[in-house]
Design a protein around this motif. Structure first.
Motif, PDB file in Angstrom:
ATOM      1  N   PHE A  25     -54.350  24.951 -26.297  1.00 20.11           N
ATOM      2  CA  PHE A  25     -53.923  23.774 -27.030  1.00 20.11           C
ATOM      3  C   PHE A  25     -54.061  22.585 -26.101  1.00 20.11           C
ATOM      4  CE2 PHE A  25     -51.418  27.282 -28.801  1.00 20.11           C
ATOM      5  CZ  PHE A  25     -51.811  27.196 -30.130  1.00 20.11           C
ATOM      6  N   VAL A  26     -54.541  21.472 -26.624  1.00 25.18           N
ATOM      7  CA  VAL A  26     -54.778  20.289 -25.803  1.00 25.18           C
ATOM      8  C   VAL A  26     -54.218  19.065 -26.520  1.00 25.18           C
ATOM      9  CG1 VAL A  26     -56.554  18.821 -24.780  1.00 25.18           C
ATOM     10  CG2 VAL A  26     -56.862  21.299 -24.817  1.00 25.18           C
TER      11      VAL A  26
ATOM     12  N   ARG B 149     -60.545   9.759 -22.109  1.00 24.88           N
ATOM     13  CA  ARG B 149     -59.316  10.410 -22.576  1.00 24.88           C
ATOM     14  C   ARG B 149     -58.533  11.006 -21.412  1.00 24.88           C
ATOM     15  NH1 ARG B 149     -59.756  11.886 -28.111  1.00 24.88           N
ATOM     16  NH2 ARG B 149     -60.770  10.140 -29.122  1.00 24.88           N
ATOM     17  N   LYS B 150     -57.229  10.998 -21.568  1.00 21.62           N
ATOM     18  CA  LYS B 150     -56.334  11.662 -20.618  1.00 21.62           C
ATOM     19  C   LYS B 150     -55.731  12.854 -21.334  1.00 21.62           C
ATOM     20  CE  LYS B 150     -56.878   8.446 -17.581  1.00 21.62           C
ATOM     21  NZ  LYS B 150     -57.857   8.644 -16.564  1.00 21.62           N
ATOM     22  N   TYR B 151     -55.706  13.999 -20.668  1.00 18.11           N
ATOM     23  CA  TYR B 151     -55.180  15.217 -21.264  1.00 18.11           C
ATOM     24  C   TYR B 151     -53.784  15.498 -20.720  1.00 18.11           C
ATOM     25  CZ  TYR B 151     -60.034  15.793 -22.627  1.00 18.11           C
ATOM     26  OH  TYR B 151     -61.278  15.587 -23.155  1.00 18.11           O
ATOM     27  N   ALA B 152     -52.860  15.764 -21.632  1.00 18.06           N
ATOM     28  CA  ALA B 152     -51.494  16.094 -21.237  1.00 18.06           C
ATOM     29  C   ALA B 152     -51.455  17.490 -20.624  1.00 18.06           C
ATOM     30  CB  ALA B 152     -50.571  16.025 -22.454  1.00 18.06           C
ATOM     31  N   GLU B 153     -50.483  17.714 -19.776  1.00 13.18           N
ATOM     32  CA  GLU B 153     -50.311  19.021 -19.138  1.00 13.18           C
ATOM     33  C   GLU B 153     -49.477  19.916 -20.051  1.00 13.18           C
ATOM     34  OE1 GLU B 153     -48.186  20.932 -15.184  1.00 13.18           O
ATOM     35  OE2 GLU B 153     -48.489  18.770 -15.289  1.00 13.18           O
ATOM     36  N   LEU B 154     -50.054  20.997 -20.520  1.00  9.19           N
ATOM     37  CA  LEU B 154     -49.363  21.934 -21.400  1.00  9.19           C
ATOM     38  C   LEU B 154     -48.248  22.635 -20.641  1.00  9.19           C
ATOM     39  CD1 LEU B 154     -49.171  23.493 -24.133  1.00  9.19           C
ATOM     40  CD2 LEU B 154     -50.731  25.163 -23.109  1.00  9.19           C
ATOM     41  N   GLN B 155     -47.069  22.644 -21.216  1.00 13.76           N
ATOM     42  CA  GLN B 155     -45.941  23.348 -20.627  1.00 13.76           C
ATOM     43  C   GLN B 155     -45.778  24.726 -21.262  1.00 13.76           C
ATOM     44  OE1 GLN B 155     -44.341  21.854 -17.925  1.00 13.76           O
ATOM     45  NE2 GLN B 155     -46.157  20.615 -18.269  1.00 13.76           N
TER      46      GLN B 155
ATOM     47  N   ARG C 127     -46.232  36.663 -33.758  1.00 12.70           N
ATOM     48  CA  ARG C 127     -45.819  35.546 -32.913  1.00 12.70           C
ATOM     49  C   ARG C 127     -46.558  35.582 -31.574  1.00 12.70           C
ATOM     50  NH1 ARG C 127     -39.347  35.308 -34.055  1.00 12.70           N
ATOM     51  NH2 ARG C 127     -39.554  34.696 -36.236  1.00 12.70           N
ATOM     52  N   GLU C 128     -46.691  34.398 -31.003  1.00 11.62           N
ATOM     53  CA  GLU C 128     -47.429  34.302 -29.749  1.00 11.62           C
ATOM     54  C   GLU C 128     -46.818  33.191 -28.904  1.00 11.62           C
ATOM     55  OE1 GLU C 128     -52.014  33.517 -28.287  1.00 11.62           O
ATOM     56  OE2 GLU C 128     -51.477  33.123 -30.351  1.00 11.62           O
ATOM     57  N   VAL C 129     -46.730  33.406 -27.596  1.00 14.64           N
ATOM     58  CA  VAL C 129     -46.325  32.390 -26.648  1.00 14.64           C
ATOM     59  C   VAL C 129     -47.530  32.074 -25.787  1.00 14.64           C
ATOM     60  CG1 VAL C 129     -44.809  31.810 -24.712  1.00 14.64           C
ATOM     61  CG2 VAL C 129     -43.942  33.241 -26.580  1.00 14.64           C
ATOM     62  N   VAL C 130     -47.850  30.792 -25.650  1.00 17.64           N
ATOM     63  CA  VAL C 130     -48.969  30.360 -24.825  1.00 17.64           C
ATOM     64  C   VAL C 130     -48.405  29.592 -23.646  1.00 17.64           C
ATOM     65  CG1 VAL C 130     -51.065  28.978 -24.736  1.00 17.64           C
ATOM     66  CG2 VAL C 130     -50.484  30.236 -26.835  1.00 17.64           C
ATOM     67  N   LEU C 131     -48.726  30.048 -22.440  1.00 15.95           N
ATOM     68  CA  LEU C 131     -48.315  29.376 -21.215  1.00 15.95           C
ATOM     69  C   LEU C 131     -49.547  28.888 -20.489  1.00 15.95           C
ATOM     70  CD1 LEU C 131     -45.669  31.983 -20.011  1.00 15.95           C
ATOM     71  CD2 LEU C 131     -45.243  29.816 -21.168  1.00 15.95           C
ATOM     72  N   PRO C 132     -49.452  27.784 -19.765  1.00 11.94           N
ATOM     73  CA  PRO C 132     -50.630  27.289 -19.045  1.00 11.94           C
ATOM     74  C   PRO C 132     -51.089  28.295 -18.003  1.00 11.94           C
ATOM     75  CG  PRO C 132     -48.674  26.016 -18.471  1.00 11.94           C
ATOM     76  CD  PRO C 132     -48.262  26.988 -19.526  1.00 11.94           C
ATOM     77  N   SER C 133     -52.378  28.307 -17.778  1.00 18.83           N
ATOM     78  CA  SER C 133     -52.913  29.257 -16.786  1.00 18.83           C
ATOM     79  C   SER C 133     -52.984  28.631 -15.425  1.00 18.83           C
ATOM     80  CB  SER C 133     -54.274  29.742 -17.212  1.00 18.83           C
ATOM     81  OG  SER C 133     -55.083  28.710 -17.689  1.00 18.83           O
TER      82      SER C 133
END
Length: 123
Positions: free
Chosen positions: A3-4, A100-106, A117-123
């Motif tokens: 997700f971005v 563009r500036k991309y936010a940091e996914l938490q 269900r799914e949890v996505v964490l930054p790599s």
């Protein structure tokens, strides 16, 4: 499934032009879907946030791979609508189509109706 959140400041006086463009994209959805397929984007939602510092364009993207891959496909796109999109971004946003500036996914939670269900964490 990355997700971005892509952001760009809207140039002063250019917010209405940007809104008109997004309305046009909506009316040209068949073309827009072709470009999303080309870029590996599953979902895109654009918002304009009115802040005390000016208007901020915020685009949420759900990409198959990563933004480098999606951006490369966008910048080399064979589609006329992508060329037009780049022109509008250059005209209406600070830094233009490439600024563009991309936010940091938490983290991200996915809670679909099917129960997977799914949890996505930054790599």
């Amino acid at each position: 499934m990355p997700f971005v959140l892509s952001t760009a400041w809207v140039k002063e006086g250019k917010g209405e032009r940007l809104r008109e463009w997004y309305a046009e994209l909506g009316s040209r959805s068949n073309e827009a879907f072709e470009t999303l397929d080309n870029e590996g984007i599953r979902q895109e939602a654009a918002f304009i946030l009115n802040t005390e510092h000016g208007e901020l364009l915020c685009v949420f993207l759900h990409v198959d791979n990563d933004m480098d891959t999606a951006d490369a496909a966008f910048y080399s796109s064979p589609f006329e609508i992508d060329r037009q999109h780049m022109e509008v971004m250059d005209e209406t946003t600070v830094g233009g189509a490439r600024g563009r500036k991309y936010a940091e996914l938490q983290y991200a939670l996915r809670n679909p109706a099917d129960g997977e269900r799914e949890v996505v964490l930054p790599s």
